[in-house]
Design a protein around this motif. Structure first.
Motif, PDB file in Angstrom:
ATOM      1  N   LYS A 120      50.634  29.369  29.532  1.00  0.00           N
ATOM      2  CA  LYS A 120      49.947  30.097  30.607  1.00  0.00           C
ATOM      3  C   LYS A 120      50.948  30.687  31.600  1.00  0.00           C
ATOM      4  CE  LYS A 120      45.553  27.660  30.354  1.00  0.00           C
ATOM      5  NZ  LYS A 120      44.612  26.754  31.040  1.00  0.00           N
ATOM      6  N   ARG A 127      33.766  45.683  26.749  1.00  0.00           N
ATOM      7  CA  ARG A 127      32.761  44.881  26.029  1.00  0.00           C
ATOM      8  C   ARG A 127      31.830  45.826  25.270  1.00  0.00           C
ATOM      9  NH1 ARG A 127      29.810  41.078  30.138  1.00  0.00           N
ATOM     10  NH2 ARG A 127      30.467  42.873  31.319  1.00  0.00           N
ATOM     11  N   TYR A 154      43.533  40.469  29.054  1.00  0.00           N
ATOM     12  CA  TYR A 154      44.012  39.192  29.577  1.00  0.00           C
ATOM     13  C   TYR A 154      42.827  38.406  30.122  1.00  0.00           C
ATOM     14  CZ  TYR A 154      48.817  40.983  29.649  1.00  0.00           C
ATOM     15  OH  TYR A 154      50.041  41.487  29.306  1.00  0.00           O
ATOM     16  N   LYS A 155      42.987  37.098  30.189  1.00  0.00           N
ATOM     17  CA  LYS A 155      41.992  36.270  30.858  1.00  0.00           C
ATOM     18  C   LYS A 155      42.051  36.572  32.355  1.00  0.00           C
ATOM     19  CE  LYS A 155      41.687  32.342  27.757  1.00  0.00           C
ATOM     20  NZ  LYS A 155      41.734  30.888  27.661  1.00  0.00           N
ATOM     21  N   ASN A 156      40.888  36.595  32.977  1.00  0.00           N
ATOM     22  CA  ASN A 156      40.824  36.880  34.406  1.00  0.00           C
ATOM     23  C   ASN A 156      41.612  35.861  35.229  1.00  0.00           C
ATOM     24  OD1 ASN A 156      39.284  39.184  34.071  1.00  0.00           O
ATOM     25  ND2 ASN A 156      37.348  38.101  34.299  1.00  0.00           N
ATOM     26  N   SER A 157      41.609  34.617  34.808  1.00  0.00           N
ATOM     27  CA  SER A 157      42.349  33.592  35.547  1.00  0.00           C
ATOM     28  C   SER A 157      43.846  33.897  35.541  1.00  0.00           C
ATOM     29  CB  SER A 157      42.080  32.200  34.979  1.00  0.00           C
ATOM     30  OG  SER A 157      42.442  32.143  33.603  1.00  0.00           O
ATOM     31  N   MET A 158      44.367  34.388  34.414  1.00  0.00           N
ATOM     32  CA  MET A 158      45.790  34.738  34.327  1.00  0.00           C
ATOM     33  C   MET A 158      46.092  35.939  35.231  1.00  0.00           C
ATOM     34  SD  MET A 158      47.054  32.520  32.188  1.00  0.00           S
ATOM     35  CE  MET A 158      45.837  31.335  32.680  1.00  0.00           C
ATOM     36  N   LYS A 208      35.727  40.147  36.967  1.00  0.00           N
ATOM     37  CA  LYS A 208      34.538  39.419  36.516  1.00  0.00           C
ATOM     38  C   LYS A 208      34.177  39.959  35.137  1.00  0.00           C
ATOM     39  CE  LYS A 208      32.797  38.817  41.197  1.00  0.00           C
ATOM     40  NZ  LYS A 208      33.824  39.500  41.944  1.00  0.00           N
ATOM     41  N   PRO A 218      34.680  40.324  30.888  1.00  0.00           N
ATOM     42  CA  PRO A 218      35.857  40.718  30.109  1.00  0.00           C
ATOM     43  C   PRO A 218      36.616  41.871  30.777  1.00  0.00           C
ATOM     44  CG  PRO A 218      33.913  40.548  28.719  1.00  0.00           C
ATOM     45  CD  PRO A 218      33.445  40.437  30.128  1.00  0.00           C
ATOM     46  N   THR A 219      37.919  41.738  30.834  1.00  0.00           N
ATOM     47  CA  THR A 219      38.735  42.748  31.507  1.00  0.00           C
ATOM     48  C   THR A 219      39.920  43.137  30.645  1.00  0.00           C
ATOM     49  OG1 THR A 219      38.147  41.804  33.654  1.00  0.00           O
ATOM     50  CG2 THR A 219      40.040  43.281  33.603  1.00  0.00           C
TER      51      THR A 219
END
Length: 168
Positions: free
Chosen positions: A11, A34, A59-63, A81, A83-84
């Motif tokens: 991560k 999406r 990428y994952k939003n948290s990353m 918020k 899928p990005t």
């Protein structure tokens, strides 16, 4: 090394990768892809590569949240918020938005979320407007063309006056 440590290192590597891209980027465009088919996603990626100077990745939003924290792109957090996918533009600030915009009609599932240029955050509607701005090269050539036309007319008038005087 435990799985937890391996996961944490992986991560951290992703966050570092995003930060490096952000440091080089002139602009960042967030999209919701999406609903795109594999063929449409492939077409989009090819068109972005062809445009040049654009890096596109999901990428994952948290990353993304960790990576943009404390940067000029931190205002994009509210748009992370669902899928990005992210398009980083390294050469021309409007290139990524313009390249994505060209695909919107053929790919109705593709939607702008937001963008960031020079520390300014733009919502989806403003990002669409930015996509319509011609590239820097096109704007410069138009500017030079607008200078050239009056100068050419002036040169013809001066030439005509000089020819008239030489005839006398």
């Amino acid at each position: 090394m435990t799985n937890l440590e391996k996961n944490r290192k992986a991560k951290e590597a992703v966050v570092q990768e995003i930060r490096e891209k952000l440091e080089r980027a002139k602009s960042v465009v967030l999209v919701d892809s999406r609903g795109l088919s594999v063929a449409q996603d492939t077409t989009l990626r090819k068109s972005l590569r062809k445009a040049g100077g654009i890096d596109y990745k999901v990428y994952k939003n948290s990353m993304l949240n960790f990576a943009i924290e404390g940067t000029e792109f931190s205002g994009l957090k509210e748009y992370l918020k669902g899928p990005t996918a992210v398009a980083f533009s390294y050469e021309d600030a409007t290139a990524a938005a313009a390249a994505i915009s060209k695909n919107l009609k053929a790919m109705p599932a593709l939607e702008f979320k937001a963008s960031a240029i020079d520390g300014e955050i733009y919502d989806a509607d403003k990002t669409k407007a930015i996509a319509e701005i011609p590239s820097r090269e096109v704007l410069l050539s138009r500017l030079l063309g607008s200078f050239k036309s009056p100068l050419a007319s002036f040169a013809r008038v001066i030439n005509a006056i000089a020819e008239k005087q030489s005839e006398q």
